[in-house]
Write a protein that holds these residues in place. Structure first.
Motif, PDB file in Angstrom:
ATOM      1  N   ALA A  50       0.877  -1.191   0.000  1.00 50.09           N
ATOM      2  CA  ALA A  50       0.000   0.000   0.000  1.00 50.09           C
ATOM      3  C   ALA A  50       0.904   1.227   0.000  1.00 50.09           C
ATOM      4  N   LYS A  52       0.736   4.368  -0.378  1.00 51.74           N
ATOM      5  CA  LYS A  52       0.511   5.709   0.163  1.00 51.74           C
ATOM      6  C   LYS A  52       1.341   5.951   1.425  1.00 51.74           C
ATOM      7  N   ASP A  71      -0.398  -1.548  -4.206  1.00 47.90           N
ATOM      8  CA  ASP A  71      -1.763  -1.041  -4.047  1.00 47.90           C
ATOM      9  C   ASP A  71      -1.732   0.484  -4.050  1.00 47.90           C
ATOM     10  N   THR A  94      -7.224   0.672  -5.368  1.00 47.63           N
ATOM     11  CA  THR A  94      -8.355   0.603  -4.451  1.00 47.63           C
ATOM     12  C   THR A  94      -8.878   2.013  -4.248  1.00 47.63           C
ATOM     13  N   HIS A 186     -10.953  -3.494   3.952  1.00 48.29           N
ATOM     14  CA  HIS A 186      -9.785  -2.967   4.674  1.00 48.29           C
ATOM     15  C   HIS A 186     -10.363  -2.329   5.919  1.00 48.29           C
ATOM     16  N   SER A 189      -6.122   0.644  10.262  1.00 47.08           N
ATOM     17  CA  SER A 189      -4.683   0.529  10.448  1.00 47.08           C
ATOM     18  C   SER A 189      -4.401   0.154  11.893  1.00 47.08           C
ATOM     19  N   GLY A 221      -4.944  -4.008   4.413  1.00 45.26           N
ATOM     20  CA  GLY A 221      -3.690  -3.917   5.169  1.00 45.26           C
ATOM     21  C   GLY A 221      -3.979  -3.702   6.640  1.00 45.26           C
ATOM     22  N   GLY A 222      -3.115  -2.944   7.288  1.00 49.35           N
ATOM     23  CA  GLY A 222      -3.381  -2.590   8.676  1.00 49.35           C
ATOM     24  C   GLY A 222      -2.626  -3.390   9.704  1.00 49.35           C
ATOM     25  N   GLU A 263      -2.700  -5.987   1.671  1.00 50.64           N
ATOM     26  CA  GLU A 263      -2.154  -4.693   1.243  1.00 50.64           C
ATOM     27  C   GLU A 263      -1.399  -4.031   2.395  1.00 50.64           C
ATOM     28  N   GLY A 265       1.021  -1.638   4.264  1.00 52.73           N
ATOM     29  CA  GLY A 265       1.743  -0.389   4.016  1.00 52.73           C
ATOM     30  C   GLY A 265       2.770  -0.198   5.110  1.00 52.73           C
ATOM     31  N   LYS A 266       2.239   0.254   6.260  1.00 49.24           N
ATOM     32  CA  LYS A 266       3.074   0.513   7.434  1.00 49.24           C
ATOM     33  C   LYS A 266       3.999  -0.655   7.777  1.00 49.24           C
ATOM     34  N   TYR A 360       3.949   7.134   6.375  1.00 48.65           N
ATOM     35  CA  TYR A 360       3.116   8.328   6.617  1.00 48.65           C
ATOM     36  C   TYR A 360       3.918   9.450   7.273  1.00 48.65           C
TER      37      TYR A 360
HETATM   38  C1  LIG Z   1      -3.926   2.736   3.767  1.00 53.90           C
HETATM   39  C2  LIG Z   1      -4.392   1.465   3.162  1.00 53.90           C
HETATM   40  C3  LIG Z   1      -3.695   0.285   3.368  1.00 53.90           C
HETATM   41  C4  LIG Z   1      -2.470   0.196   4.241  1.00 53.90           C
HETATM   42  O1  LIG Z   1      -2.689   0.420   5.571  1.00 53.90           O
HETATM   43  P1  LIG Z   1      -1.467   0.197   6.610  1.00 53.90           P
HETATM   44  O2  LIG Z   1      -2.052   0.485   7.925  1.00 53.90           O
HETATM   45  O3  LIG Z   1      -0.394   1.159   6.230  1.00 53.90           O
HETATM   46  O4  LIG Z   1      -1.022  -1.212   6.439  1.00 53.90           O
HETATM   47  C5  LIG Z   1      -4.149  -0.866   2.746  1.00 53.90           C
HETATM   48  N1  LIG Z   1      -5.241  -0.846   1.947  1.00 53.90           N
HETATM   49  C6  LIG Z   1      -5.935   0.278   1.720  1.00 53.90           C
HETATM   50  C7  LIG Z   1      -7.102   0.235   0.829  1.00 53.90           C
HETATM   51  C8  LIG Z   1      -5.545   1.465   2.317  1.00 53.90           C
HETATM   52  O5  LIG Z   1      -6.247   2.576   2.095  1.00 53.90           O
END
Ligand SMILES: *Cc1c(COP(=O)(O)O)cnc(C)c1O
Length: 404
Positions: A50, A52, A71, A94, A186, A189, A221-222, A263, A265-266, A360
């Protein structure tokens, strides 16, 4: 042993590149990636970074080289991903609340698309029918995540189509013959508990039998990482075994095995990042001892925006006695990084480092107060490389049109 960059090396980078400075450690990203790959090696799972969380093009290229997909949450992230060398079918878009024209653009680029509203799903059906597969982003009505700002799956959240409206989704699918190949959720986070994902799977499998063309279940994700000592992080091995069990007990009614998508990210980039600052002022007052660094929420907004905890170390005086400080920035707005924090004695011009700054961090930075955004450095194979120049005064004027 876990990958990290020593304080002495951080100090050297500060001297070499100046501060404020974002530093990313490639090997730490790789370590996190391998944790995921190893834990899920027995499952049919694909990971989409992810992006972003951190979109420096070098980070995207590096994560691609590890074998991840990606993603995206805007068409520009999709284009950055293409620029980084991801194939269109490795790029998942997404969407949330975007215009239909952006969905068309994603389709024209050949990206995988998750649609999150009935109205865009309908427009997609009208325009493309069964000619292009599509995913549906659902809102499972599960409360999860570190705090309300980062919880996306609950019943007041704007994200996704509520599962309670599934009949309307199915009506659109039937009407236009849509080829729904994935269902996405999702829930937020910083989800500590692997069972939350299992709850999500339960919600999804209730409706899976109604979709004939499903190939993928996308659980978002999360995953939580540890921000301070004693912090619980998502138990990835437990998650892998729970997800494996949940899928085994819910065979796809269509007979085909469903692939699981995540997905993260963190989880991939947070701990790889260090935000290095220099102390401008130490201000003793009766109420608190303030330490002002050469930064603010214009560079790292998480403490002010989410009450996020970032561990802070004085790497210029690691043997100094501990004292309590309120660490603040230099902008004209309350921009507290930490209240009453025990830190080795701080002197003006010391380097303070904020840990877990990869996700972030730079990505949410701004030019508020007409200050310049930091430079970024990637450390890989023991070699530091500048991957984003520090901004200059010219950057502040670059897109302005002087009409007066
Ligand atoms: C932000 C986001 C993620 C990632 O979240 P993290 O907490 O960084 O793992 C995954 N999927 C979607 C759709 C998101 O918006």
């Amino acid at each position: 042993m876990s990958q990290s960059i020593s304080n002495q090396y951080l100090n050297e980078l500060g001297e070499q590149f100046g501060t404020p400075l974002y530093i990313y450690h490639g090997e730490k990203i790789r370590e996190q990636w391998l944790k995921l790959k190893q834990a899920f090696s027995g499952n049919n799972t694909v990971f989409f970074y992810a992006c972003k969380a951190l979109t420096n093009i070098n980070i995207l290229k590096y994560i691609r080289s590890l074998g991840a997909n990606i993603d995206c949450s805007s068409i520009y992230e999709g284009r950055l991903a293409l620029h980084a060398g991801f194939a269109p079918n490795q790029i998942l878009y997404t969407s949330n609340g975007i215009s239909f024209s952006e969905i068309e653009e994603a389709k024209n680029l050949g990206l995988i698309i998750n649609i999150d509203s009935l109205s865009n799903l309908k427009k997609f059906g009208q325009k493309f029918g069964s000619s292009y597969p599509v995913g549906v982003r659902l809102r499972p009505n599960i409360m999860a995540g570190g705090n309300l700002k980062i919880s996306t799956g609950h019943d007041k959240s704007k994200f996704g189509i509520p599962v309670t409206q599934i009949d309307q989704v199915l009506e659109i699918v039937r009407q236009y013959g849509l080829l729904v190949h994935d269902l996405h959720i999702h829930t937020g986070s910083e989800i500590k508990d692997a069972h939350i994902f299992v709850k999500g799977i339960e919600v999804l499998f209730d409706i899976v039998p109604q979709f004939n063309d499903l190939k993928f279940i996308d659980l978002g994700g999360g995953f939580k990482v540890s921000y301070k000592q004693g912090d619980i992080e998502t138990d990835i091995s437990l998650l892998a075994s729970e997800v494996g069990k949940a899928f085994a007990s819910h065979p796809n009614p269509g007979g085909r095995p469903l692939q699981v998508w995540f997905e993260p990210g963190k989880f991939l980039v947070s701990e790889s990042g260090y935000f290095l600052t220099t102390v401008n002022v130490v201000k003793e007052t009766p109420g608190a001892c303030f330490v002002s660094v050469d930064s603010g929420f214009n560079h790292l907004i998480r403490p002010m925006f989410y009450d996020a905890y970032h561990h802070i170390d004085n790497i210029s005086n690691p043997e100094g006695p501990f004292r309590k400080y309120t660490v603040v920035g230099n902008i004209c707005e309350t921009d507290t990084f930490a209240w009453d924090r025990e830190i080795n004695e701080v002197r003006e011009e010391d380097h303070l480092v904020f840990r877990n700054a990869g996700a972030y961090g730079f990505e949410m930075s701004s030019n508020f107060n007409s200050r310049l955004r930091p430079a970024e450095v990637l450390v890989l194979d023991g070699r530091p490389q500048l991957i984003r120049k520090r901004e200059t005064f010219q950057d502040l004027l670059r897109n302005q049109l002087e009409v007066l």
